[in-house]
Scaffold this motif. Structure first.
Motif, short mmCIF file in Angstrom:
data_model
loop_
_atom_site.label_atom_id
_atom_site.label_comp_id
_atom_site.label_asym_id
_atom_site.label_seq_id
_atom_site.Cartn_x
_atom_site.Cartn_y
_atom_site.Cartn_z
N ALA A 16 7.01 7.63 -10.41
CA ALA A 16 7.27 7.08 -9.05
C ALA A 16 6.16 6.16 -8.51
O ALA A 16 5.96 5.20 -7.86
CB ALA A 16 7.51 8.11 -8.18
N GLU A 17 4.76 7.07 -8.68
CA GLU A 17 3.62 6.50 -7.88
C GLU A 17 3.22 5.06 -9.10
O GLU A 17 2.82 4.33 -8.16
CB GLU A 17 2.49 7.44 -8.15
N ASP A 18 3.56 5.16 -10.17
CA ASP A 18 3.04 3.96 -11.03
C ASP A 18 4.02 2.74 -10.52
O ASP A 18 3.71 1.71 -10.46
CB ASP A 18 3.66 4.43 -12.29
N PHE A 19 5.46 3.12 -10.14
CA PHE A 19 6.10 2.26 -9.97
C PHE A 19 5.75 1.65 -8.43
O PHE A 19 5.83 0.25 -8.15
CB PHE A 19 7.61 2.31 -9.57
N VAL A 20 5.58 2.46 -7.67
CA VAL A 20 5.04 1.91 -6.43
C VAL A 20 3.88 1.15 -6.25
O VAL A 20 3.75 0.16 -5.71
CB VAL A 20 4.92 3.19 -5.33
N ARG A 21 2.85 1.64 -7.21
CA ARG A 21 1.55 0.77 -7.14
C ARG A 21 1.89 -0.41 -7.82
O ARG A 21 1.45 -1.56 -7.42
CB ARG A 21 0.63 1.56 -8.07
N LYS A 22 2.66 -0.53 -8.98
CA LYS A 22 2.89 -1.94 -9.48
C LYS A 22 3.65 -2.88 -8.94
O LYS A 22 3.49 -4.16 -9.04
CB LYS A 22 3.27 -1.72 -11.03
N ARG A 23 4.90 -2.36 -8.31
CA ARG A 23 6.06 -3.15 -7.75
C ARG A 23 6.02 -3.14 -6.34
O ARG A 23 6.64 -4.15 -5.80
CB ARG A 23 7.24 -2.53 -8.34
N LEU A 24 5.51 -2.21 -5.38
CA LEU A 24 5.49 -2.28 -4.09
C LEU A 24 4.18 -2.54 -3.39
O LEU A 24 3.92 -3.21 -2.42
CB LEU A 24 6.04 -1.24 -3.57
N ALA A 25 3.18 -2.05 -3.93
CA ALA A 25 1.89 -1.88 -3.27
C ALA A 25 0.94 -3.50 -2.97
O ALA A 25 0.31 -3.81 -2.02
CB ALA A 25 0.84 -0.93 -3.93
N PRO A 26 1.26 -4.44 -4.23
CA PRO A 26 0.49 -5.72 -4.05
C PRO A 26 1.06 -6.51 -2.78
O PRO A 26 1.91 -6.32 -2.21
CB PRO A 26 0.87 -6.51 -5.25
N SER A 27 0.05 -7.33 -2.16
CA SER A 27 0.32 -7.96 -0.91
C SER A 27 1.06 -8.88 -0.94
O SER A 27 2.04 -9.07 -0.18
CB SER A 27 -1.19 -8.48 -0.23
N PHE A 28 1.13 -9.77 -2.16
CA PHE A 28 2.42 -10.66 -2.36
C PHE A 28 3.25 -10.21 -3.81
O PHE A 28 2.47 -10.11 -4.72
CB PHE A 28 1.66 -12.06 -2.60
N ILE A 29 4.42 -10.15 -3.51
CA ILE A 29 5.31 -9.92 -5.00
C ILE A 29 6.44 -11.09 -5.05
O ILE A 29 7.28 -11.19 -4.14
CB ILE A 29 5.99 -8.62 -4.63
N PRO A 30 5.97 -11.94 -5.97
CA PRO A 30 7.03 -13.07 -6.28
C PRO A 30 8.59 -12.91 -6.10
O PRO A 30 9.39 -13.33 -5.61
CB PRO A 30 6.40 -13.41 -7.35
N ASN A 31 8.92 -11.55 -6.87
CA ASN A 31 10.28 -11.33 -7.08
C ASN A 31 10.81 -10.12 -6.00
O ASN A 31 11.68 -9.44 -6.18
CB ASN A 31 10.72 -10.94 -8.33
N ASP A 32 10.02 -10.02 -4.93
CA ASP A 32 10.37 -9.03 -3.80
C ASP A 32 11.84 -8.86 -3.47
O ASP A 32 12.52 -10.15 -3.11
CB ASP A 32 9.79 -9.17 -2.34
N GLY A 33 12.51 -7.92 -3.30
CA GLY A 33 13.71 -7.75 -3.13
C GLY A 33 14.57 -7.56 -4.71
O GLY A 33 15.74 -7.13 -4.40
N LYS A 34 14.03 -8.07 -5.65
CA LYS A 34 14.77 -7.86 -7.10
C LYS A 34 13.97 -6.90 -7.99
O LYS A 34 14.16 -6.82 -9.26
CB LYS A 34 14.90 -9.16 -7.45
#
Ligand code: ZN
Length: 96
Positions: A16-34
Motif C-alpha cells: 500500500a505504501e509503495d503504491f501511494v509513493r509511486k502512484r499518488l505522491a509525485p507532484s505531477f502524475i501524467p495518467n492521474d485518474g487512471k
C-alpha cells in the motif's frame, strides 16, 4: 482475502505504501485518474473504496491539494486509510 492471509497484513501495508509513493505522491502524475486499476491487488480495491485512488479524489474527499508532492505525513495518512478499510473488510468477512 486469501491473498491477504497468505502475504500477511504487514506485507500488504508495504505494498500500500509503495503504491501511494509511486502512484499518488509525485507532484505531477501524467495518467492521474487512471493510475489505480479497478481490480487485481486488494490495495487497489481499497483505494477506490476510500477515495485514495487518484489526486483528484484525494483533493475532493481528503482535502489534499493537487499539484504538489505528498508529504511523509500525508503518505502515512493515506496508507492508514487504505489499511483501515482492508482491516474492516477482514473482520466483516470473519463475522459471516
Ligand atoms: Zn480517483
Amino acid at each position: 482475502m486469501e491473498y491477504i492471509h497468505s502475504k500477511g497484513i504487514g506485507k500488504i501495508r508495504e505494498h500500500a505504501e509503495d503504491f501511494v509513493r509511486k502512484r499518488l505522491a509525485p507532484s505531477f502524475i501524467p495518467n492521474d485518474g487512471k493510475q489505480t486499476p479497478m481490480k487485481g491487488h486488494p490495495v487497489f480495491i481499497a483505494q477506490h473504496a476510500t477515495a485514495c485512488c487518484c489526486r483528484s479524489c484525494l483533493g475532493k474527499w481528503h482535502h489534499i491539494p493537487k499539484g504538489r508532492e505528498l508529504t511523509e505525513r500525508e503518505i502515512n495518512y493515506v496508507t492508514d486509510v487504505i489499511m483501515r478499510w482492508i482491516d474492516m473488510e477482514i473482520h466483516k468477512d470473519s463475522m459471516r
